[in-house]
Motif scaffolding. Sequence first.
Motif, PDB file in Angstrom:
ATOM      1  N   LYS A 279      25.013 -18.437   6.197  1.00  5.32           N
ATOM      2  CA  LYS A 279      25.099 -19.568   7.130  1.00  5.32           C
ATOM      3  C   LYS A 279      23.708 -20.053   7.554  1.00  5.32           C
ATOM      4  O   LYS A 279      23.483 -21.255   7.690  1.00  5.32           O
ATOM      5  CB  LYS A 279      25.939 -19.213   8.361  1.00  5.32           C
ATOM      6  N   TRP A 280      22.764 -19.135   7.749  1.00  5.86           N
ATOM      7  CA  TRP A 280      21.407 -19.569   8.063  1.00  5.86           C
ATOM      8  C   TRP A 280      20.857 -20.423   6.921  1.00  5.86           C
ATOM      9  O   TRP A 280      20.195 -21.442   7.153  1.00  5.86           O
ATOM     10  CB  TRP A 280      20.487 -18.391   8.344  1.00  5.86           C
ATOM     11  N   ALA A 281      21.111 -20.030   5.678  1.00  7.53           N
ATOM     12  CA  ALA A 281      20.655 -20.837   4.544  1.00  7.53           C
ATOM     13  C   ALA A 281      21.289 -22.219   4.586  1.00  7.53           C
ATOM     14  O   ALA A 281      20.616 -23.234   4.361  1.00  7.53           O
ATOM     15  CB  ALA A 281      20.980 -20.125   3.227  1.00  7.53           C
ATOM     16  N   VAL A 282      22.583 -22.278   4.892  1.00  4.51           N
ATOM     17  CA  VAL A 282      23.284 -23.563   5.013  1.00  4.51           C
ATOM     18  C   VAL A 282      22.609 -24.430   6.081  1.00  4.51           C
ATOM     19  O   VAL A 282      22.342 -25.616   5.864  1.00  4.51           O
ATOM     20  CB  VAL A 282      24.778 -23.325   5.352  1.00  4.51           C
ATOM     21  N   PHE A 283      22.304 -23.833   7.227  1.00  4.51           N
ATOM     22  CA  PHE A 283      21.722 -24.624   8.312  1.00  4.51           C
ATOM     23  C   PHE A 283      20.264 -24.993   8.034  1.00  4.51           C
ATOM     24  O   PHE A 283      19.806 -26.062   8.457  1.00  4.51           O
ATOM     25  CB  PHE A 283      21.890 -23.914   9.652  1.00  4.51           C
ATOM     26  N   LEU A 284      19.527 -24.159   7.318  1.00  8.37           N
ATOM     27  CA  LEU A 284      18.166 -24.541   6.937  1.00  8.37           C
ATOM     28  C   LEU A 284      18.180 -25.711   5.954  1.00  8.37           C
ATOM     29  O   LEU A 284      17.327 -26.600   6.017  1.00  8.37           O
ATOM     30  CB  LEU A 284      17.416 -23.344   6.360  1.00  8.37           C
ATOM     31  N   LEU A 285      19.162 -25.737   5.072  1.00  7.00           N
ATOM     32  CA  LEU A 285      19.309 -26.897   4.187  1.00  7.00           C
ATOM     33  C   LEU A 285      19.737 -28.124   4.978  1.00  7.00           C
ATOM     34  O   LEU A 285      19.363 -29.250   4.643  1.00  7.00           O
ATOM     35  CB  LEU A 285      20.282 -26.582   3.055  1.00  7.00           C
ATOM     36  N   SER A 286      20.489 -27.922   6.046  1.00  2.14           N
ATOM     37  CA  SER A 286      20.840 -29.020   6.941  1.00  2.14           C
ATOM     38  C   SER A 286      19.587 -29.562   7.632  1.00  2.14           C
ATOM     39  O   SER A 286      19.424 -30.787   7.778  1.00  2.14           O
ATOM     40  CB  SER A 286      21.853 -28.537   7.986  1.00  2.14           C
ATOM     41  N   LEU A 287      18.676 -28.674   8.044  1.00  2.00           N
ATOM     42  CA  LEU A 287      17.397 -29.085   8.624  1.00  2.00           C
ATOM     43  C   LEU A 287      16.620 -29.923   7.610  1.00  2.00           C
ATOM     44  O   LEU A 287      16.094 -30.988   7.935  1.00  2.00           O
ATOM     45  CB  LEU A 287      16.588 -27.850   9.038  1.00  2.00           C
TER      46      LEU A 287
END
Length: 147
Positions: free
Chosen positions: A117-125
Motif C-alpha cells: 500500500k505504501w508503494a501504491v500511495f508513493l505512485l499516487s504522489l
Amino acid sequence: MIDIIHRVGIAASADEVYSALPTNEGLAKWWTTDTTGAGNVGSIIKFRLDGGGPDFEVAELQPDSVVRWKHSGEMPGPWMGTEVSFHLSRGDNQTYVLFSHSNWKEPSDFMGHCSTKWAVFLLSLKEALEKGEGKPFPNDIHIDHDE
C-alpha cells in the motif's frame, strides 16, 4: 527492528515534492482525502481511512530535504513505535524520494500489505505531482479482493 523502504523518482523539483508532504492539502492529494492536523514539528496529523486510521506526530521538517513522522496513538497496533520518513534528493531531471516506515517489531502479513500500500500511495504522489491528480484513498488502487 524491520523497515519498509521504497524509492521513487518524480519529475518535479525538491520544493514541489516537499510541498506535498507537510500540509493537509498536499497529503490529501495522494494519501487520503480525509487528512487533518498537519503543521509544524509537534503537530498531530490524523489520516482517516473509512473513519479510522493512523495518527502521526510531525517529528522533523527540513524544507526540500526531510519529512519525518512518529506514529502516535494506538491504531493500527503493529504501527505503534514506528516512524515514517521521506528523504528527498535531486537527480537528473527528477527528485528521488527515499521512503521508509521503520521500527516494525516483526515481519507479518500486515507488514507485507502495508509495504504494498505504501508503494501504491508513493505512485499516487508521483501521479499527483507529474500529472496533476493522484489516487488518494478512497480512490486508490485496491490490492485485496475485498478492499
